[in-house]
Motif scaffolding. Structure first.
Motif, PDB file in Angstrom:
ATOM      1  N   TRP A 275      16.866 -10.896 -14.604  1.00  0.00           N
ATOM      2  CA  TRP A 275      17.132 -12.236 -14.886  1.00  0.00           C
ATOM      3  C   TRP A 275      16.924 -12.414 -16.463  1.00  0.00           C
ATOM      4  O   TRP A 275      16.151 -11.817 -17.149  1.00  0.00           O
ATOM      5  CB  TRP A 275      16.002 -13.145 -14.264  1.00  0.00           C
ATOM      6  CG  TRP A 275      15.920 -13.010 -12.934  1.00  0.00           C
ATOM      7  CD1 TRP A 275      15.362 -12.379 -11.932  1.00  0.00           C
ATOM      8  CD2 TRP A 275      16.804 -14.078 -11.836  1.00  0.00           C
ATOM      9  NE1 TRP A 275      15.541 -12.635 -10.757  1.00  0.00           N
ATOM     10  CE2 TRP A 275      16.489 -13.605 -10.640  1.00  0.00           C
ATOM     11  CE3 TRP A 275      17.874 -14.879 -12.082  1.00  0.00           C
ATOM     12  CZ2 TRP A 275      17.010 -14.145  -9.378  1.00  0.00           C
ATOM     13  CZ3 TRP A 275      18.288 -15.548 -11.141  1.00  0.00           C
ATOM     14  CH2 TRP A 275      18.052 -15.274  -9.549  1.00  0.00           C
ATOM     15  N   ARG A 276      17.540 -13.428 -16.733  1.00  0.00           N
ATOM     16  CA  ARG A 276      17.420 -13.897 -18.189  1.00  0.00           C
ATOM     17  C   ARG A 276      17.506 -15.546 -17.860  1.00  0.00           C
ATOM     18  O   ARG A 276      18.141 -15.898 -16.924  1.00  0.00           O
ATOM     19  CB  ARG A 276      18.415 -13.455 -19.158  1.00  0.00           C
ATOM     20  CG  ARG A 276      18.632 -12.004 -19.560  1.00  0.00           C
ATOM     21  CD  ARG A 276      17.146 -11.780 -20.437  1.00  0.00           C
ATOM     22  NE  ARG A 276      17.041 -10.405 -20.887  1.00  0.00           N
ATOM     23  CZ  ARG A 276      16.485  -9.346 -19.916  1.00  0.00           C
ATOM     24  NH1 ARG A 276      15.824  -9.660 -18.979  1.00  0.00           N
ATOM     25  NH2 ARG A 276      16.462  -8.414 -20.525  1.00  0.00           N
ATOM     26  N   TYR A 291      19.712 -16.763 -15.460  1.00  0.00           N
ATOM     27  CA  TYR A 291      21.196 -15.886 -15.351  1.00  0.00           C
ATOM     28  C   TYR A 291      20.525 -14.653 -14.877  1.00  0.00           C
ATOM     29  O   TYR A 291      19.647 -14.097 -14.965  1.00  0.00           O
ATOM     30  CB  TYR A 291      21.766 -15.615 -16.861  1.00  0.00           C
ATOM     31  CG  TYR A 291      22.186 -16.974 -17.572  1.00  0.00           C
ATOM     32  CD1 TYR A 291      23.360 -17.049 -17.890  1.00  0.00           C
ATOM     33  CD2 TYR A 291      21.342 -18.002 -18.152  1.00  0.00           C
ATOM     34  CE1 TYR A 291      23.874 -17.991 -18.494  1.00  0.00           C
ATOM     35  CE2 TYR A 291      21.605 -19.007 -18.641  1.00  0.00           C
ATOM     36  CZ  TYR A 291      23.187 -19.046 -18.995  1.00  0.00           C
ATOM     37  OH  TYR A 291      23.766 -20.099 -19.692  1.00  0.00           O
ATOM     38  N   ARG A 292      21.570 -14.302 -13.904  1.00  0.00           N
ATOM     39  CA  ARG A 292      21.352 -12.911 -13.006  1.00  0.00           C
ATOM     40  C   ARG A 292      22.265 -11.795 -13.318  1.00  0.00           C
ATOM     41  O   ARG A 292      23.438 -12.234 -13.389  1.00  0.00           O
ATOM     42  CB  ARG A 292      21.280 -13.452 -11.697  1.00  0.00           C
ATOM     43  CG  ARG A 292      21.117 -12.200 -10.792  1.00  0.00           C
ATOM     44  CD  ARG A 292      21.230 -12.635  -9.287  1.00  0.00           C
ATOM     45  NE  ARG A 292      22.585 -13.113  -8.949  1.00  0.00           N
ATOM     46  CZ  ARG A 292      23.093 -12.789  -7.571  1.00  0.00           C
ATOM     47  NH1 ARG A 292      22.580 -11.925  -6.908  1.00  0.00           N
ATOM     48  NH2 ARG A 292      24.549 -13.084  -7.558  1.00  0.00           N
ATOM     49  N   ASP A 296      26.446  -3.813 -10.588  1.00  0.00           N
ATOM     50  CA  ASP A 296      27.427  -3.372 -10.868  1.00  0.00           C
ATOM     51  C   ASP A 296      28.233  -4.329 -11.903  1.00  0.00           C
ATOM     52  O   ASP A 296      29.304  -4.293 -12.219  1.00  0.00           O
ATOM     53  CB  ASP A 296      28.267  -3.554  -9.749  1.00  0.00           C
ATOM     54  CG  ASP A 296      28.504  -4.724  -9.137  1.00  0.00           C
ATOM     55  OD1 ASP A 296      27.672  -5.904  -9.355  1.00  0.00           O
ATOM     56  OD2 ASP A 296      29.418  -5.162  -8.118  1.00  0.00           O
ATOM     57  N   ASP A 297      27.570  -5.098 -12.750  1.00  0.00           N
ATOM     58  CA  ASP A 297      27.809  -6.259 -13.760  1.00  0.00           C
ATOM     59  C   ASP A 297      27.272  -6.021 -15.189  1.00  0.00           C
ATOM     60  O   ASP A 297      25.933  -5.927 -15.032  1.00  0.00           O
ATOM     61  CB  ASP A 297      27.765  -7.643 -13.240  1.00  0.00           C
ATOM     62  CG  ASP A 297      28.477  -8.670 -14.164  1.00  0.00           C
ATOM     63  OD1 ASP A 297      28.831  -8.262 -15.209  1.00  0.00           O
ATOM     64  OD2 ASP A 297      28.795  -9.863 -13.277  1.00  0.00           O
ATOM     65  N   PRO A 298      27.905  -5.771 -16.251  1.00  0.00           N
ATOM     66  CA  PRO A 298      27.275  -5.549 -17.437  1.00  0.00           C
ATOM     67  C   PRO A 298      26.450  -7.109 -18.091  1.00  0.00           C
ATOM     68  O   PRO A 298      25.940  -6.768 -18.784  1.00  0.00           O
ATOM     69  CB  PRO A 298      28.402  -5.320 -18.272  1.00  0.00           C
ATOM     70  CG  PRO A 298      29.684  -5.637 -17.667  1.00  0.00           C
ATOM     71  CD  PRO A 298      29.265  -5.758 -16.246  1.00  0.00           C
ATOM     72  N   GLU A 299      27.093  -7.994 -17.517  1.00  0.00           N
ATOM     73  CA  GLU A 299      26.654  -9.271 -18.269  1.00  0.00           C
ATOM     74  C   GLU A 299      25.715 -10.249 -17.164  1.00  0.00           C
ATOM     75  O   GLU A 299      25.964 -10.128 -15.940  1.00  0.00           O
ATOM     76  CB  GLU A 299      27.951 -10.195 -18.216  1.00  0.00           C
ATOM     77  CG  GLU A 299      28.739  -9.564 -19.389  1.00  0.00           C
ATOM     78  CD  GLU A 299      29.753 -10.510 -19.914  1.00  0.00           C
ATOM     79  OE1 GLU A 299      29.927 -10.802 -21.115  1.00  0.00           O
ATOM     80  OE2 GLU A 299      30.702 -10.924 -19.239  1.00  0.00           O
ATOM     81  N   PRO A 332      26.010 -21.827 -21.658  1.00  0.00           N
ATOM     82  CA  PRO A 332      27.114 -20.484 -21.775  1.00  0.00           C
ATOM     83  C   PRO A 332      27.371 -20.153 -20.405  1.00  0.00           C
ATOM     84  O   PRO A 332      26.214 -19.632 -19.519  1.00  0.00           O
ATOM     85  CB  PRO A 332      26.537 -19.555 -22.796  1.00  0.00           C
ATOM     86  CG  PRO A 332      25.187 -20.149 -22.820  1.00  0.00           C
ATOM     87  CD  PRO A 332      24.889 -21.587 -22.563  1.00  0.00           C
ATOM     88  N   PRO A 333      28.584 -19.479 -19.814  1.00  0.00           N
ATOM     89  CA  PRO A 333      28.723 -18.918 -18.393  1.00  0.00           C
ATOM     90  C   PRO A 333      27.853 -17.542 -18.328  1.00  0.00           C
ATOM     91  O   PRO A 333      27.611 -16.959 -17.256  1.00  0.00           O
ATOM     92  CB  PRO A 333      29.969 -19.146 -18.375  1.00  0.00           C
ATOM     93  CG  PRO A 333      30.829 -18.950 -19.844  1.00  0.00           C
ATOM     94  CD  PRO A 333      29.638 -19.922 -20.544  1.00  0.00           C
TER      95      PRO A 333
END
Length: 335
Positions: A275-276, A291-292, A296-299, A332-333
């Motif tokens: 998390w952030r 934000y999670r 498998d996701d770099p962002e 921000p998304p």
């Protein structure tokens, strides 16, 4: 809020623009009221996107009714009247907006259409108590939704905006006696729904976050980033009220039940352990945008926004909202 017997310079200019069919000048003069009208529609509807739509509907109706404006009332008052009735017409058509009887209502649980209101869209120069913190907080907005629509309109016009009974009666095409009766009933419901809150909406209230509130929301973000379940639990009051919207059936009223539900849902387990967060404000309340990042996701992708009501350094109420796909939150998304 008072109306002069003769049109002011603004009202005279508005009448001239209306009579000349000067759409640009008409739009300029009505646009300055957009933010406060949108807050008014939000109080009526509890939904940011609906409030946007009904504010635009207000301006369309104002243009179509422009010939009826004679300057006997202030332009602002005239626009509020149109906005209020536009919201009432909207509520008549929506079966899903029928108020839940107060005797069976649980805080937040039935108001599935509730959305947070971004602070950046609040009026910069509020008149009277248009955006007093206590009348934009989620608990207040939820409580107002317990009122039948016309009673709701009376309460907002009289107790929040401070309109005289005669002016509210004229706007709603009611008698003064009917307005007085509706206001009395509305006040009873609001006292039942907000028993621990100050109910003098006309008295100024602080709009800034306290140091305690800022510290708690930062700690809430930090606990998520460190996967610290004990640290998260320590921030919650035992009698925490939690609801996750727009999901039905998520309302709980103890910290233990809330945490048990989060853990069973996978919190701090694989896929929900990276998390952030950023601190923000909505409804003049402290909030954390979480934000999670999945394996498998770099962002880190915007996941949820948690709106916190903090009492004596502890989270007393936590309302979570799905934050994805809501650009109006101005978050921000990805991080």
């Amino acid at each position: 809020m008072t109306d002069a017997s003769l049109p002011s310079a603004d009202e005279a200019a508005f009448i001239a623009a209306a009579r000349a069919d000067d759409t640009a000048r008409f739009a300029l003069m009505t646009e300055r009221h957009r933010r406060e009208l949108q807050v008014h529609c939000y109080r009526m509807l509890a939904n940011y996107e609906d409030a946007q739509d009904l504010t635009q509907e207000t301006f369309l109706r104002a243009w179509n009714k422009r010939a009826s404006f004679q300057g006997h009332a202030a332009l602002r008052t005239w626009l509020y009247r149109i906005a209020t009735n536009a919201c009432l017409d909207f509520l008549k058509k929506r079966n899903d907006r029928t108020p839940v009887p107060t005797e069976v209502a649980d805080v937040g649980s039935e108001v599935l259409y509730l959305q947070p209101y971004p602070d950046r869209m609040l009026p910069e120069d509020p008149q009277e108590s248009v955006v007093t913190r206590e009348t934009i907080e989620l608990a207040f907005i939820v409580a107002v939704q317990r009122l039948p629509p016309r009673q709701r309109a009376v309460f907002i016009l009289r107790d929040v905006l401070g309109w005289p009974a005669a002016l509210a009666a004229d706007a709603l095409e009611l008698t003064v006696a009917s307005v007085t009766s509706a206001l009395q009933r509305a006040r009873v419901t609001m006292r039942e729904q907000l028993p621990d809150r100050r109910l003098d909406w006309r008295r100024p209230a602080p709009d800034e976050l306290s140091d305690d509130e800022r510290a708690v929301v930062r700690s809430y973000v930090d606990a998520h980033e460190r996967n610290d379940l004990d640290g998260l639990m320590s921030l919650l009051r035992d009698d925490l009220r939690f609801v996750m919207l727009p999901e039905a059936g998520t309302s709980v009223i103890t910290a233990k039940d809330a945490v048990d539900g989060w853990v069973s849902g996978g919190l701090f387990q694989r896929g929900y352990d990276d998390w952030r967060g950023v601190t923000t404000m909505v409804n003049r309340m402290p909030a954390a945008a979480l934000y999670r990042r999945t394996p498998d996701d770099p962002e880190y992708r915007l996941f949820t926004i948690a709106v916190l009501h903090i009492v004596d350094g502890k989270i007393a109420e936590l309302t979570g909202f799905d934050a994805a796909g809501k650009p109006w939150l101005d978050l921000p998304p990805t991080l």
